[in-house]
Write an enzyme that holds these catalytic residues in place. Structure first.
Site, short mmCIF file in Angstrom:
data_model
loop_
_atom_site.label_atom_id
_atom_site.label_comp_id
_atom_site.label_asym_id
_atom_site.label_seq_id
_atom_site.Cartn_x
_atom_site.Cartn_y
_atom_site.Cartn_z
NE ARG A 187 -4.24 -1.77 1.96
CZ ARG A 187 -4.36 -2.80 2.79
NH1 ARG A 187 -3.47 -2.93 3.78
NH2 ARG A 187 -5.32 -3.66 2.65
CG HIS A 203 5.68 10.31 -24.37
ND1 HIS A 203 4.32 10.10 -24.38
CD2 HIS A 203 5.88 11.44 -23.61
CE1 HIS A 203 3.71 11.02 -23.66
NE2 HIS A 203 4.64 11.85 -23.19
CE LYS A 252 -1.13 13.28 -14.81
NZ LYS A 252 -1.50 13.65 -16.19
CE LYS A 295 4.65 16.94 -14.53
NZ LYS A 295 5.07 15.70 -15.22
CG HIS A 352 0.48 14.42 -23.44
ND1 HIS A 352 1.08 15.64 -23.64
CD2 HIS A 352 1.38 13.65 -22.76
CE1 HIS A 352 2.29 15.63 -23.09
NE2 HIS A 352 2.50 14.44 -22.57
CG ASN A 409 -2.59 15.72 -19.85
OD1 ASN A 409 -1.63 14.98 -19.67
ND2 ASN A 409 -3.56 15.85 -18.95
CG HIS A 433 -1.27 9.46 -24.49
ND1 HIS A 433 -1.82 9.73 -23.27
CD2 HIS A 433 0.05 9.64 -24.34
CE1 HIS A 433 -0.88 10.08 -22.41
NE2 HIS A 433 0.28 10.03 -23.05
CD GLU A 457 -4.60 15.35 -15.58
OE1 GLU A 457 -5.34 14.79 -16.40
OE2 GLU A 457 -3.36 15.18 -15.53
NE ARG A 503 -0.38 16.59 -12.78
CZ ARG A 503 0.39 15.88 -11.98
NH1 ARG A 503 0.23 15.95 -10.67
NH2 ARG A 503 1.32 15.08 -12.47
CD GLU A 510 6.12 15.78 -22.43
OE1 GLU A 510 5.54 16.84 -22.08
OE2 GLU A 510 5.52 14.71 -22.61
#
Length: 365
Positions: A121, A265, A143, A227, A248, A245, A252, A237, A241, A185
């Site tokens: 956990r 990427h 993330k 960032k 993206h 993206n 993606h 997010e 936030r 990025e």
């Protein structure tokens, strides 16, 4: 050594940037409340270059290192790899105080972070990113995720590291393609948040491409600062936030449809950014001269701008509906409203998106 602070209350942490940071890993980690064993996750390429050095630094600080290797490639950022790392951690007797240390690029960092977030956990997580993309983006902000055959980063969590160590010396061993991927990025931060940084990149891109240490340190620091400010305002997010993206949503989709590995990427994000800029112009949000500046900087960085001809617009549209930013069956797009400012547009209609995708294909006007 530069120190960028991420201020998130009891989840705050430092990003240390500079040459030789790897050798300080043990000293910096022993200042944190962690156990005396660590699971070092890396891949064979990075292990040959840096694993012994990091292991020695941690050992000098009295930390026993257990290594775990995952193969190179986005396809290994999967639940099967996570299960292997759980087995390795359990067999080595790692308890809830023992950190998982990610040594590598975005794939290693995302996978190791997912394991750190879920093993017992949650155990401490340390990022030691060795690619430009990881140093400016994926190692910062918390993330962590693995991929699913139907989408990138679909299975994951928000889980902050306790420490990030970005050694600019590791960037000298990167291929040109990996540097370009990271620059997608970097350029994104200028578009969404910092017009002055975008202009600096226009004026200094050659120094960055030449991997000059001072230019690299500035790029990493400014990207992390941009960032950090966004993450501090919206850690999980729920709102602003999402501007991180930019590029993206389409990116993606292209990564998944092309098969992971055909486009890096950053290359996919660059194509997605070109589509977003074209869509923003079509909607009257962005001036054409600013779209040209965006496209020119991406092109100077050696990044692709065209949607591949063998991936249909219908396929891209369908893939975008599986994106994490989709809400109630509607596509959310991040669009540049000016260089230095981005807006979130939920509930986008399909027709203008499809037109922008078509207008970013080879041979389109």
């Amino acid at each position: 050594m530069r120190d960028v602070q991420i201020n998130l209350g009891n989840r705050s942490y430092s990003i240390f940037i500079g040459q030789g940071v790897l050798d300080a890993a043990g000293t910096l980690l022993t200042g944190l409340p962690t156990g005396r064993k660590a699971l070092l996750v890396t891949n064979p390429t990075v292990a040959r270059l840096y694993a012994d050095r990091v292991t020695a630094a941690l050992t000098r600080a009295g930390i026993d290192v257990v290594r775990a290797l995952i193969p190179d490639g986005e396809q290994y950022k999967a639940l099967q790899s996570a299960e292997m790392l759980y087995d390795r951690a359990f067999a080595a007797g790692l308890d809830r105080g023992c950190p998982v240390v990610a040594l590598g690029g975005g794939v290693v960092g995302d996978l190791a972070g997912f394991v750190a977030a879920t093993y017992m956990r949650g155990v401490p997580f340390v990022q030691i990113p060795t690619t430009l993309l990881a140093q400016v983006d994926s190692s910062v902000g918390g993330k962590v995720a693995v991929n699913h055959p139907r989408g990138k980063n679909i299975i994951g969590a928000f889980y902050q590291p306790v420490l990030v160590l970005s050694d600019t010396g590791t960037l000298r061993t990167l291929g040109a393609g990996e540097v370009r991927s990271g620059l997608a990025e970097v350029i994104k931060y200028g578009i969404i948040k910092d017009a002055a940084f975008f202009t600096w990149l226009e004026n200094n891109l050659d120094h960055v491409l030449a991997l000059e240490p001072a230019a690299l340190a500035h790029v990493i620091e400014q990207s992390c600062l941009s960032k950090a400010r966004v993450v501090e305002e919206d850690e999980t997010e729920q709102g602003q936030r999402a501007i991180l993206n930019l590029g993206h949503t389409v990116g993606h989709a292209i990564e998944a449809l092309a098969g992971y590995g055909r486009y890096s990427h950053g290359e996919a994000v660059a194509i997605g950014t070109a589509v977003a800029a074209r869509l923003a112009v079509d909607l009257g949000l962005l001036q054409e001269n600013e779209e040209h500046r965006i496209r020119n900087l991406l092109a100077r960085a050696g990044l692709p701008l065209e949607v591949p001809g063998d991936i249909s617009t219908d396929a891209v549209m369908a893939a975008m509906y599986g994106d994490k930013k989709t809400r109630a069956g509607q596509i959310t797009f991040i669009l540049p409203a000016a260089i230095g400012r981005a807006v979130i547009r939920p509930g986008m209609a399909e027709e203008p998106i499809a037109r922008a995708i078509d207008n970013c294909r080879a041979g389109s006007d």
